[in-house]
Design a protein around this motif. Structure first.
Motif, PDB file in Angstrom:
ATOM      1  N   ALA A  42      58.132 -10.425 -70.487  1.00 32.90           N
ATOM      2  CA  ALA A  42      57.483 -10.635 -68.952  1.00 32.90           C
ATOM      3  C   ALA A  42      56.434  -9.504 -69.026  1.00 32.90           C
ATOM      4  O   ALA A  42      56.652  -8.125 -69.078  1.00 32.90           O
ATOM      5  CB  ALA A  42      58.544 -10.277 -67.850  1.00 32.90           C
ATOM      6  N   VAL A  43      55.248  -9.907 -68.786  1.00 35.20           N
ATOM      7  CA  VAL A  43      54.011  -8.928 -68.839  1.00 35.20           C
ATOM      8  C   VAL A  43      53.084  -9.312 -67.838  1.00 35.20           C
ATOM      9  O   VAL A  43      53.064 -10.408 -67.332  1.00 35.20           O
ATOM     10  CB  VAL A  43      53.542  -8.922 -70.408  1.00 35.20           C
ATOM     11  N   ASP A  44      52.096  -8.572 -67.710  1.00 35.49           N
ATOM     12  CA  ASP A  44      51.003  -9.050 -66.758  1.00 35.49           C
ATOM     13  C   ASP A  44      50.040  -9.128 -68.154  1.00 35.49           C
ATOM     14  O   ASP A  44      49.986  -8.877 -69.297  1.00 35.49           O
ATOM     15  CB  ASP A  44      50.445  -7.807 -65.816  1.00 35.49           C
ATOM     16  N   ASP A  45      48.610  -9.246 -67.597  1.00 37.11           N
ATOM     17  CA  ASP A  45      47.339  -9.668 -68.764  1.00 37.11           C
ATOM     18  C   ASP A  45      47.196  -8.362 -69.487  1.00 37.11           C
ATOM     19  O   ASP A  45      47.119  -8.440 -70.667  1.00 37.11           O
ATOM     20  CB  ASP A  45      46.035  -9.842 -67.942  1.00 37.11           C
ATOM     21  N   THR A  46      47.306  -7.167 -68.869  1.00 36.31           N
ATOM     22  CA  THR A  46      46.987  -5.811 -69.703  1.00 36.31           C
ATOM     23  C   THR A  46      48.122  -5.576 -70.676  1.00 36.31           C
ATOM     24  O   THR A  46      47.888  -5.215 -71.908  1.00 36.31           O
ATOM     25  CB  THR A  46      47.081  -4.461 -68.676  1.00 36.31           C
ATOM     26  N   ALA A  47      49.241  -5.692 -70.140  1.00 34.01           N
ATOM     27  CA  ALA A  47      50.521  -5.595 -70.960  1.00 34.01           C
ATOM     28  C   ALA A  47      50.617  -6.613 -72.098  1.00 34.01           C
ATOM     29  O   ALA A  47      50.934  -6.137 -73.419  1.00 34.01           O
ATOM     30  CB  ALA A  47      51.820  -5.557 -70.252  1.00 34.01           C
TER      31      ALA A  47
ATOM     32  N   ASN B 255      55.085 -13.904 -72.029  1.00 33.27           N
ATOM     33  CA  ASN B 255      54.834 -14.561 -70.669  1.00 33.27           C
ATOM     34  C   ASN B 255      54.287 -13.940 -69.543  1.00 33.27           C
ATOM     35  O   ASN B 255      54.375 -13.020 -69.076  1.00 33.27           O
ATOM     36  CB  ASN B 255      56.093 -15.149 -70.330  1.00 33.27           C
ATOM     37  N   ALA B 256      52.801 -14.335 -69.510  1.00 34.15           N
ATOM     38  CA  ALA B 256      51.873 -13.621 -68.418  1.00 34.15           C
ATOM     39  C   ALA B 256      51.538 -14.594 -67.405  1.00 34.15           C
ATOM     40  O   ALA B 256      50.543 -14.369 -66.608  1.00 34.15           O
ATOM     41  CB  ALA B 256      50.595 -13.206 -69.263  1.00 34.15           C
TER      42      ALA B 256
END
Length: 640
Positions: A311-316, A353-354
């Motif tokens: 589980a990530v956001d765009d930066t991660a 997964n973003a």
């Protein structure tokens, strides 16, 4: 079979305990007297509350230090018992537990004890109540079930019977075989408790370290089979004294309690059926037919890790993708309908997964970059989920677009998802259908990583028993040895579970130290987080050289470690120099060697381990974990 649990086994107020017990679908309770004494309502109000929740009060306990007393004490004890009978009638509790005497005033006269219990049972009969006599493992004169049964036989009263407790028998190393010779109708109640094998005073062991069936090391399967062979058909109950359980959310504890009984029942059901078939054993057949024991779908045949999802956001997502690329992973494809990317190397599938509106994003918001789902290969994925649901796991059905794969999933303890993936095997791509292949994907050996060796979870102490039971009951894994290791801030307990073929391995790491739990990432996900993922390779030296050249950051290891390694194990000067140069750790068992190295932590949440197993080595290099923890602590101290 009716299932019950003692109120002492859970945390909370008595109302909260009953609500949790009912939510876990128990039939009844054992009411522990201190719970009622502190209850802010009457016995009639408690009985109504239990009834409204669909619970019966099967047992009131305990009446202590009753039998074998001098006459003056006995007269006072009878008055005390009459007050208990008043209360039991108001509660609707049919049976009173009388535990064997521990008082120094008890006389140890079996005839006197039998006579006094007979008189007590006679008084109970006038109110249509029953007396169950139980041997405490620390009783002054009666410690073993045979001794208690001899007194019950001598007393010879229809309202007096035996209460059996697996802990009191097995903690003394007593043989339960003779239980099968006791008339089943004279066994009034059955209490089950597991425990780790500990060298300590039995009273302290009993008061602080009991656990649910499947969480300890007692042979409860044999014990319960013997009781059923005797003809017992009453409630199957749990009486667990455990310091951790007293602090754990009671809904989770109640779920574990029910899961443990269901697992035990299914094991004993299979055992009795097998014994009946193999030797035409009528007693075993009668026992299996007398009570309806739980019969879940069979243990799934598992085949290792199908994928791991982050589980990530765009930066991660961008930072993690760069790290995986340096480790030799190839971007294999983009999901057909979601902001999800697949990376591959060997038989390893990693999913980033973003997707903004998804389960993964919710986990990211709660816990930062983290593993949110694990895919496990299963010969029959639907059956695996059905077994999990039958054993108290919640099914998860996420949104699915057109032409996208259906991968049944459950929610694991701590809130992450476990998907069961069918169709895994040589030349079969179980998840690739959901992805559009990347244009620049080319065959590549990467850095030599082959498959996922194991996944390690960082757990808070109250989650360890839950995960041991979950892995045994739902996944059919069995625990190995438990180790305790010192680190800069406390002790780490490490325990591995695996299937027989060692295709699926999970390691649990926990500590009572808050600083250590933070290092284990155990605070990142409600007390549960994937701490690290171990990738297997065939030549760790070549793999690490390639990764270092690509800029993969590894945890530095003290030079003193290698000086000590040279003193402990003769590796040869050249090999030792290579390990020192590359920062590779080493462990050896009687069966083989284990070489491994840790990457630096990603976003302070998780890291990767590169491992090579040589020969039949079957552990996880846990003795080297303190070197990593110390290195990271010293780096933080320097501000690095």
């Amino acid at each position: 079979m009716r299932r019950s649990t003692a109120t002492v086994s859970l945390s909370g107020t008595l109302r909260q305990k009953l609500q949790a017990i009912a939510a876990a679908r128990f039939d009844g309770i054992e009411l522990f007297e201190p719970d009622f004494v502190s209850f802010d309502g009457s016995a009639a109000e408690l009985a109504a509350m239990a009834g409204d929740l669909g619970l019966t009060i099967d047992l009131y306990q305990p009446l202590r230090d009753f039998e074998g007393m001098p006459d003056a004490d006995h007269a006072r004890n009878l008055k005390r018992a009459e007050r208990k009978f008043d209360l039991m009638q108001a509660l609707g509790a049919p049976t009173l537990l009388v535990c064997s005497n521990t008082s120094p005033r008890s006389l140890g006269d079996a005839e006197r004890s039998a006579a006094q219990l007979h008189e007590l049972a006679e008084r109970a009969a006038r109110r249509n109540l029953r007396i169950g006599y139980e041997a405490l493992a620390w009783g002054r004169h009666v410690k073993r079930y045979r001794e208690a049964w001899a007194i019950v036989e001598r007393a010879d009263h229809p309202h007096l019977g035996l209460i059996l407790d697996s802990f009191h028998t097995l903690s003394l190393g007593d043989d339960p075989s003779a239980i099968a010779t006791i008339p089943g109708e004279k066994i009034f109640f059955l209490q089950m408790a597991d425990a780790p094998i500990l060298a300590m005073d039995v009273l302290q062991w009993a008061r602080h370290h009991r656990c649910f069936p499947g969480q300890g090391q007692f042979d409860l399967e044999t014990f319960l089979a013997r009781v059923l062979r005797a003809g017992y058909a009453g409630p199957l109950s749990l009486e667990i004294f455990n310091d951790v359980f007293r602090e754990t959310p009671n809904r989770r504890t109640a779920t574990d309690a029910m899961r443990s009984l269901l697992l035990l029942e299914s094991q004993v059901r299979q055992r009795l059926a097998r014994e009946a078939a193999e030797s035409d054993d009528g007693t075993a057949r009668a026992a299996s037919e007398r009570v309806a024991l739980f019969d879940p779908p069979a243990v799934p045949r598992l085949g290792g890790y199908a994928f791991l999802e982050f589980a990530v956001d765009d930066t991660a997502a961008e930072a993690l993708a760069a790290l995986l690329h340096a480790m030799g992973f190839v971007r294999a494809g983009r999901h057909r309908s979601k902001a999800v990317t697949l990376y591959r190397q060997g038989a390893i599938n990693l999913v980033i997964n973003a997707e903004p509106d998804s389960f993964a994003r919710r986990r990211f918001v709660e816990h930062g970059p983290s593993v949110c789902a694990i895919g496990i290969a299963a010969a029959d994925a639907e059956r695996a989920v059905n077994r999990a649901v039958a054993l108290q796991s919640a099914r998860f059905d996420g949104p699915r677009g057109a032409r996208e794969l259906a991968m049944p999933a459950i929610v694991s303890p701590g809130g992450n998802l476990v998907h069961f993936v069918a169709g895994v095997g040589p030349g079969v791509d179980p998840i690739g259908a959901d992805f559009v292949a990347a244009d620049n994907t080319t065959p590549d050996d990467g850095s030599g990583l082959c498959h996922v060796d194991h996944v390690a979870l960082g757990l808070s102490p109250d989650q360890l028993d839950t995960w041991v039971l979950f892995s045994r009951a739902v996944l059919g894994l069995e625990p190995g040895d438990s180790l305790e290791l010192a680190d800069p801030f406390g002790l780490v307990r490490s325990l591995g579970v695996a299937d027989r073929g060692r295709s699926l391995r999970i390691v649990f790491n926990t500590s009572s130290s808050r600083a250590t739990r933070t290092a284990l990432s155990a605070s990142a996900s409600g007390g549960v987080a994937v701490q690290h993922i171990a990738f297997a390779c065939d030549d760790i030296v070549a793999t690490v050289r390639q990764m270092r050249a690509a800029g993969v950051p590894f945890v530095p290891i003290s030079a003193n470690y290698y000086d000590d390694l040279a003193a402990r194990i003769d590796l040869g000067a050249e090999r030792l120099a290579t390990l020192r140069e590359l920062g590779i750790l080493f462990d050896r068992s009687a069966d083989g060697d284990y070489l491994h190295i840790y990457t630096a932590s990603f976003a302070g949440r998780f890291f990767f381990e590169i491992v090579q197993r040589v020969g039949g080595y079957d552990a996880y290099g846990a003795l080297n974990a303190p070197a990593r923890l110390a290195s990271e602590a010293q780096a933080a101290e320097r501000g690095g």
